[in-house]
Design an enzyme around this catalytic site. Structure first.
Site, short mmCIF file in Angstrom:
data_model
loop_
_atom_site.label_atom_id
_atom_site.label_comp_id
_atom_site.label_asym_id
_atom_site.label_seq_id
_atom_site.Cartn_x
_atom_site.Cartn_y
_atom_site.Cartn_z
N ASP A 86 49.96 113.38 52.08
CA ASP A 86 50.63 113.85 51.17
C ASP A 86 48.95 112.89 50.41
O ASP A 86 48.56 113.09 50.06
CB ASP A 86 50.80 111.95 50.56
CG ASP A 86 51.13 111.26 49.29
OD1 ASP A 86 50.63 111.04 49.06
OD2 ASP A 86 52.35 110.41 49.35
N ASP A 128 64.45 109.25 58.25
CA ASP A 128 63.09 109.20 58.00
C ASP A 128 63.49 107.42 58.57
O ASP A 128 63.74 106.81 57.95
CB ASP A 128 62.59 108.91 56.70
CG ASP A 128 61.37 108.45 56.78
OD1 ASP A 128 60.40 107.98 57.97
OD2 ASP A 128 60.64 108.01 55.56
N HIS A 148 54.80 115.09 51.98
CA HIS A 148 55.13 114.05 51.30
C HIS A 148 55.06 112.95 50.00
O HIS A 148 54.07 113.54 49.11
CB HIS A 148 55.03 112.34 52.22
CG HIS A 148 54.91 110.63 51.95
ND1 HIS A 148 54.63 109.94 51.07
CD2 HIS A 148 56.11 110.65 52.57
CE1 HIS A 148 54.40 109.15 50.79
NE2 HIS A 148 56.11 108.93 51.87
N GLU A 160 61.85 112.10 60.88
CA GLU A 160 60.30 111.50 60.60
C GLU A 160 60.27 110.55 61.04
O GLU A 160 60.51 109.52 61.19
CB GLU A 160 60.51 111.54 58.90
CG GLU A 160 59.44 111.34 57.93
CD GLU A 160 59.63 111.67 56.84
OE1 GLU A 160 60.17 112.54 56.06
OE2 GLU A 160 58.69 110.30 55.81
N GLU A 165 60.38 116.99 48.88
CA GLU A 165 60.96 114.97 48.84
C GLU A 165 60.53 114.99 47.23
O GLU A 165 60.05 114.59 46.63
CB GLU A 165 59.59 114.41 49.61
CG GLU A 165 60.51 113.15 49.66
CD GLU A 165 59.72 112.26 50.17
OE1 GLU A 165 58.78 112.71 51.24
OE2 GLU A 165 59.80 111.37 51.09
N GLU A 224 52.17 111.47 56.45
CA GLU A 224 52.03 110.59 55.26
C GLU A 224 51.15 109.16 55.55
O GLU A 224 50.42 109.15 54.19
CB GLU A 224 53.77 109.87 54.48
CG GLU A 224 54.10 108.80 55.57
CD GLU A 224 55.01 108.24 55.07
OE1 GLU A 224 56.19 109.24 55.18
OE2 GLU A 224 55.32 107.28 54.62
N LYS A 269 67.56 106.80 55.14
CA LYS A 269 66.49 105.93 56.03
C LYS A 269 67.40 105.92 57.48
O LYS A 269 68.31 105.44 57.22
CB LYS A 269 65.91 104.49 55.56
CG LYS A 269 65.20 105.36 54.21
CD LYS A 269 63.70 106.16 54.72
CE LYS A 269 63.00 105.56 53.34
NZ LYS A 269 61.30 107.07 53.58
MG LIG Z 1 58.54 108.99 54.78
#
Ligand SMILES: [Mg+2]
Length: 378
Positions: free
Chosen positions: A279, A204, A306, A230, A331, A256, A170
């Site tokens: 997703d 991301d 996702h 991302e 993922e 997503e 992240k």
């Molecule tokens: Mg994400």
């Protein structure tokens, strides 16, 4: 296969330690599952993205009545009629999570009735196991950047020790900590130095940046051989996505927050991303996620779904991944989450760098009734 009973099954579990991404602190995991039962007693399970509030009432108070008496085998027809009904009822807004949960439950039912996996019904497997990347590397509460860096680096090393050859971390710390994009690149550099050049690394931002900041971060990530960047930007900034993707030396990923085929077609046509990430719990189930993957493939893009859900979402995503062209990755959420770990009788686990696709019919998992009762909150 007449649908007799449709119900929302809300699950929640508080986490022992909260963690953050660029947009929010996460202190519990909650899911609104959908259970559909037919007149002959067959059952299918689905999962809706998002908070329980709103989705539960939509499933129980409106969708259940719309679906009662329909043929559960006619998944595409039910999907289309549900989208039509909700668009009309909610003034052009389609509650995509609710449609997704119903759609997944119907694929599960249809597979259970046929004695075939959803992947078989979607056209058949191209692979029996899917290479996975470990997702996690959220941030703990911290006053100093070094605290976050040490936490993220040590987590990355633990995933490599567990056999993973690909990681996603992240970035976008400004909102919570006030640390700008240069700290984000520094965090990625720390992980790259810790895990070495042979581990695939992805980043991301959960749409943390505007275009100038995203450009600066993209340059830094390209230098660190990051596989994709991302959600650099808010999901509705399609033009800015396209400009960033055009200019960047790192691949841009997103999806997503997008739902249904027309929206995926719009972003693919705009050149917004290189990697599309529908997703299954929010894009419109397996039906719409498969359409998104076809749009992506026809445009020369990759599809990496996702996944941040319970065992139901994970199983459904594996069914889709088994069928996709190219070299998709799963993922694989590694954050502590008992609902993901314990809801299926046989939990889905990695074997080194890969996760086997469950063999059973439908979504391929059996829900543990005792665990379900333990997490149920209504
Ligand atoms: Mg994400």
């Amino acid at each position: 296969m007449e649908i007799r009973h449709v119900e929302a099954v809300p699950l929640r579990r508080e986490l022992d330690e909260r963690f953050a991404n660029a947009q929010k602190w996460i202190d519990s995991r909650e899911y609104c599952l959908v259970r559909i039962e037919t007149a002959d007693g067959a059952v299918g399970w689905g999962e809706c993205w998002g908070p329980i509030a709103g989705t539960r009432e939509l499933i129980d108070d409106r969708i259940a009545a719309v679906l009662r008496g329909r043929d559960a085998e006619r998944v595409e027809s039910v999907h289309g009629d549900l989208v039509h009904d909700l668009r009309s009822a909610y003034h052009s807004t389609i509650p995509a999570g609710a449609v997704s949960g119903v759609d997944l439950a119907l694929w599960d039912l249809r597979g259970n009735a046929a004695g075939a996996s959803a992947a078989t019904l979607l056209g058949g497997r191209r692979r029996d196991a899917v290479p996975a990347y470990a997702t996690g590397h959220f941030w703990p509460p911290a006053d100093e950047f070094e605290t976050v860096r040490e936490s993220v680096v040590s987590e990355a090393e633990s995933h490599v020790d567990a056999g993973f050859g690909a990681l996603k971390m992240k970035i976008g710390m400004q909102r919570h900590f006030g640390w700008g994009p240069e700290y984000d690149v520094e965090l990625v550099r720390a992980v790259r130095e810790a895990v070495g050049d042979d581990v695939a690394l992805m980043a991301d931002a959960n749409h943390a940046y505007d275009l100038p900041a995203a450009r600066r971060v993209a340059d830094g990530l390209a230098d660190l051989d990051v596989e994709f960047f991302e959600e650099p930007l808010p999901p509705d900034r399609i033009d800015a996505y396209a400009r960033l993707a055009e200019d960047s030396d790192v691949s841009i990923a997103g999806g997503e927050c997008w739902a249904f085929a027309p929206e995926f077609r719009r972003v693919a046509n705009a050149g917004a991303v290189d990697v599309l990430q529908p997703d299954v719990t929010s894009a419109g189930g397996l039906t719409s996620s498969r359409r998104a993957a076809e749009i992506a493939d026809a445009a020369g893009l990759a599809t990496y779904p996702h996944v941040f859900g319970s065992a139901v979402a994970l199983a459904a995503s594996l069914q889709l991944l088994a069928t996709l062209p190219g070299s998709p990755r799963l993922e694989f959420d590694r954050t502590p989450n008992p609902i993901r770990e314990e809801l299926a009788v046989d939990p889905i686990r990695n074997e080194g760098t890969e996760v086997p696709v469950p063999d059973g019919p439908g979504l391929g998992i059996e829900i543990d009734p005792e665990t379900l009762a333990e997490f149920r909150v209504d």
